[in-house]
Design a protein around this motif. Structure first.
Motif, mmCIF file in Angstrom:
data_model
loop_
_atom_site.group_PDB
_atom_site.id
_atom_site.type_symbol
_atom_site.label_atom_id
_atom_site.label_comp_id
_atom_site.label_asym_id
_atom_site.label_seq_id
_atom_site.Cartn_x
_atom_site.Cartn_y
_atom_site.Cartn_z
ATOM 1 N N ILE A 223 38.120 39.099 42.764
ATOM 2 C CA ILE A 223 38.521 38.637 41.667
ATOM 3 C C ILE A 223 38.288 39.629 40.598
ATOM 4 C CG2 ILE A 223 37.909 36.864 39.914
ATOM 5 C CD1 ILE A 223 37.626 34.788 42.007
ATOM 6 N N LEU A 224 36.980 40.319 40.747
ATOM 7 C CA LEU A 224 36.628 41.465 39.724
ATOM 8 C C LEU A 224 37.735 42.810 39.626
ATOM 9 C CD1 LEU A 224 32.864 41.097 40.174
ATOM 10 C CD2 LEU A 224 34.131 40.925 37.898
ATOM 11 N N HIS A 225 37.940 43.004 41.099
ATOM 12 C CA HIS A 225 38.891 43.889 41.219
ATOM 13 C C HIS A 225 40.274 43.428 40.559
ATOM 14 C CE1 HIS A 225 40.124 47.695 43.094
ATOM 15 N NE2 HIS A 225 41.434 46.973 43.726
ATOM 16 N N LEU A 226 40.477 42.562 40.924
ATOM 17 C CA LEU A 226 41.959 41.909 40.464
ATOM 18 C C LEU A 226 41.880 41.990 38.946
ATOM 19 C CD1 LEU A 226 44.663 40.288 40.525
ATOM 20 C CD2 LEU A 226 43.154 38.154 40.510
ATOM 21 N N ALA A 227 40.986 41.563 38.284
ATOM 22 C CA ALA A 227 40.906 41.440 36.806
ATOM 23 C C ALA A 227 40.778 42.816 36.437
ATOM 24 C CB ALA A 227 39.461 40.862 36.460
ATOM 25 N N GLU A 228 40.213 43.950 36.854
ATOM 26 C CA GLU A 228 40.178 45.268 36.451
ATOM 27 C C GLU A 228 41.704 45.653 36.297
ATOM 28 O OE1 GLU A 228 37.299 47.604 38.413
ATOM 29 O OE2 GLU A 228 37.971 49.338 36.841
ATOM 30 N N THR A 229 42.191 45.521 37.531
ATOM 31 C CA THR A 229 43.679 45.927 37.508
ATOM 32 C C THR A 229 44.674 45.390 36.208
ATOM 33 O OG1 THR A 229 43.324 45.911 40.067
ATOM 34 C CG2 THR A 229 45.693 46.137 39.263
ATOM 35 N N LEU A 230 44.355 44.161 36.072
ATOM 36 C CA LEU A 230 45.284 43.646 35.191
ATOM 37 C C LEU A 230 44.702 43.611 33.603
ATOM 38 C CD1 LEU A 230 46.200 40.200 37.195
ATOM 39 C CD2 LEU A 230 47.677 42.082 36.727
ATOM 40 N N ASP A 231 43.489 44.326 33.661
ATOM 41 C CA ASP A 231 42.911 44.517 32.415
ATOM 42 C C ASP A 231 42.276 43.254 31.604
ATOM 43 O OD1 ASP A 231 41.843 46.328 30.329
ATOM 44 O OD2 ASP A 231 43.614 46.306 29.405
ATOM 45 N N LEU A 232 41.813 42.296 32.499
ATOM 46 C CA LEU A 232 41.272 41.241 32.127
ATOM 47 C C LEU A 232 39.585 41.405 32.204
ATOM 48 C CD1 LEU A 232 43.345 38.769 34.115
ATOM 49 C CD2 LEU A 232 43.718 39.499 31.834
ATOM 50 N N GLU A 233 39.033 40.737 31.166
ATOM 51 C CA GLU A 233 37.466 40.544 31.329
ATOM 52 C C GLU A 233 36.986 39.402 31.926
ATOM 53 O OE1 GLU A 233 34.988 41.803 27.867
ATOM 54 O OE2 GLU A 233 37.046 42.275 26.714
ATOM 55 N N VAL A 234 36.195 39.397 32.721
ATOM 56 C CA VAL A 234 35.415 38.235 33.508
ATOM 57 C C VAL A 234 34.247 37.873 33.145
ATOM 58 C CG1 VAL A 234 34.765 37.793 35.941
ATOM 59 C CG2 VAL A 234 36.604 39.381 35.411
ATOM 60 N N VAL A 235 34.172 36.413 33.014
ATOM 61 C CA VAL A 235 33.141 35.716 32.758
ATOM 62 C C VAL A 235 32.539 35.089 34.144
ATOM 63 C CG1 VAL A 235 31.768 34.012 31.376
ATOM 64 C CG2 VAL A 235 33.655 35.260 30.453
ATOM 65 N N ALA A 236 31.275 35.149 34.726
ATOM 66 C CA ALA A 236 31.030 34.597 35.676
ATOM 67 C C ALA A 236 30.376 32.931 35.070
ATOM 68 C CB ALA A 236 29.867 35.358 36.524
ATOM 69 N N GLU A 237 30.597 32.045 35.445
ATOM 70 C CA GLU A 237 29.965 30.795 35.037
ATOM 71 C C GLU A 237 29.095 30.049 36.177
ATOM 72 O OE1 GLU A 237 33.107 28.088 33.787
ATOM 73 O OE2 GLU A 237 33.325 27.404 35.847
ATOM 74 N N GLY A 238 28.184 29.334 35.838
ATOM 75 C CA GLY A 238 27.024 28.816 36.543
ATOM 76 C C GLY A 238 26.097 29.828 37.340
ATOM 77 N N VAL A 239 25.688 30.585 36.310
ATOM 78 C CA VAL A 239 24.733 31.732 36.758
ATOM 79 C C VAL A 239 23.223 30.906 36.730
ATOM 80 C CG1 VAL A 239 23.501 33.853 36.428
ATOM 81 C CG2 VAL A 239 25.922 33.620 36.170
ATOM 82 N N GLU A 240 22.865 30.433 37.844
ATOM 83 C CA GLU A 240 21.631 29.887 37.995
ATOM 84 C C GLU A 240 20.267 30.375 38.367
ATOM 85 O OE1 GLU A 240 22.282 26.545 40.357
ATOM 86 O OE2 GLU A 240 23.604 25.353 38.769
ATOM 87 N N THR A 241 20.489 31.812 39.047
ATOM 88 C CA THR A 241 19.259 32.484 39.573
ATOM 89 C C THR A 241 19.291 33.926 39.093
ATOM 90 O OG1 THR A 241 20.156 33.140 41.543
ATOM 91 C CG2 THR A 241 19.377 30.892 41.666
ATOM 92 N N ILE A 242 18.127 34.460 39.048
ATOM 93 C CA ILE A 242 17.998 35.909 38.863
ATOM 94 C C ILE A 242 18.771 36.902 39.871
ATOM 95 C CG2 ILE A 242 15.754 36.122 39.911
ATOM 96 C CD1 ILE A 242 15.828 38.256 37.224
ATOM 97 N N ASN A 243 18.788 36.160 41.151
ATOM 98 C CA ASN A 243 19.414 36.897 42.377
ATOM 99 C C ASN A 243 20.675 37.131 42.000
ATOM 100 O OD1 ASN A 243 17.639 37.824 43.737
ATOM 101 N ND2 ASN A 243 17.293 36.140 45.115
ATOM 102 N N GLN A 244 21.463 35.892 41.452
ATOM 103 C CA GLN A 244 22.891 35.866 41.195
ATOM 104 C C GLN A 244 23.217 36.709 40.111
ATOM 105 O OE1 GLN A 244 23.430 31.577 40.461
ATOM 106 N NE2 GLN A 244 23.398 31.207 42.491
#
Ligand code: C2E
Ligand code: CA
Ligand code: CA
Ligand code: CA
Length: 280
Positions: A223-244
């Motif tokens: 998804i991140l790769h696709l977004a970069e290609t299409l010049d879109l920014e990405v928000v990851a939702e549901g980040v619950e842990t430091i590892n994520q």
């Protein structure tokens, strides 16, 4: 057989009836809730994963029901959508959210760089007055269009037509940014995405939830790769842990939202947070 069939039917009928009555209650109550200001907005920070700085807030509606107490959006939005009540509800949400950000901008100088993002349902998106209405709210609240983002779920976009595409383009022309919400759950193809006037993807939290698994990691990477290609920014939702958080950062995901970063907060709590940021 005939008799039992009939009994079954009667039972089914009763259940349907009860369901209809329950819905009617909910509908009546919701109608009143909109009029009586029982709805409330919470604001969940969206932050830069690189710096940790807050960049904006997602407005999330909730309902303080006089008898039932707190009712979450998943419990009443489907009824609101079905009955069309989502339109006045959405009007209230948009105005309240724009007003609030404008107020924060006037109180805290650094709040000028923040955005507010508002969820838009399928029914609202198809409403003929949508663009005019949003324009009116922006001018009434004096909020600059580029501070407003609208979130539309991937499934809403998927089953919609040329009409929706035109609406989205009109909104973007106003300077409003558009996000696809719950991205990854709706199977949009690359070419499909390319044809949509959008600025952001919000990766659905089901992929972030088990980022440790190889499959999910690969999905997010793709998804991140696709977004970069299409010049879109990405928000990851549901980040619950430091590892994520660390994994997302390693993947160069720009923005994050989730309980690990901040919970959805009432406006007064956001104001305390903004005060603290100002003193730094
Ligand atoms: P959404 O747009 O995907 O919003 C994010 C939901 O995830 C929110 O639930 C939020 O509280 C929750 N969330 C945030 N961080 C985390 C996390 O780290 N872990 C987990 N497990 N959950 C997290 P909420 O407030 O219950 O809203 C549910 C849905 O209701 C929203 O999902 C959105 O689709 C809809 N919704 C909420 N407010 C509005 C509104 O004003 N208008 C419309 N049309 N839909 C709304
Ligand atoms: Ca959303
Ligand atoms: Ca979402
Ligand atoms: Ca969702």
């Amino acid at each position: 057989a005939k008799a039992s069939g009939k009994a079954c039917y009667a039972l089914f009928d009763t259940a349907m009836h009860l369901k209809a009555v329950a819905r009617l209650d909910l509908e009546t109550d919701l109608r009143q809730a909109i009029a009586n200001q029982e709805l409330q907005l919470n604001y969940q920070p969206i932050s830069s994963l690189e710096t940790g700085n807050i960049e904006g807030f997602e407005a999330l509606v909730s309902w303080q029901h006089p008898q039932q107490g707190h009712v979450g959006p998943d419990a009443f939005l489907p009824v609101a959508e079905e009955t069309g009540l989502i339109v006045p509800l959405g009007h209230w949400v948009l105005k309240e959210a724009c007003m609030k950000l404008r107020q924060w901008q006037q109180t805290f100088p650094h709040a000028h760089s923040y955005f507010i993002t508002v969820n838009l349902s399928s029914r609202e998106l198809c409403h003929p007055d949508l663009v005019r209405h949003i324009q009116a709210v922006l001018s009434e609240t004096q909020l600059t269009a580029h501070c407003l983002k609208l979130e539309i779920t991937e499934s809403t976009i998927l089953d919609k037509s040329e009409f929706v595409l035109t609406r989205l383009a009109e909104l973007q022309q106003l300077g409003i940014q558009l996000c696809i919400d719950d991205f990854g759950t709706g199977y949009s193809s690359l070419s499909y995405l390319q044809s949509f006037p959008i600025n952001f993807l919000k990766v659905d939290r089901s992929f972030i939830h088990q980022l440790e698994t190889k499959e999910n990691l690969e999905i997010v990477r793709t998804i991140l790769h696709l977004a970069e290609t299409l010049d879109l920014e990405v928000v990851a939702e549901g980040v619950e842990t430091i590892n994520q958080l660390l994994q997302l950062r390693a993947l160069n995901c720009q923005h994050g939202q989730g309980y690990f970063l901040a919970r959805p907060l009432a406006d007064a709590q956001i104001e305390l947070l903004l005060e603290k940021e100002e003193r730094w």
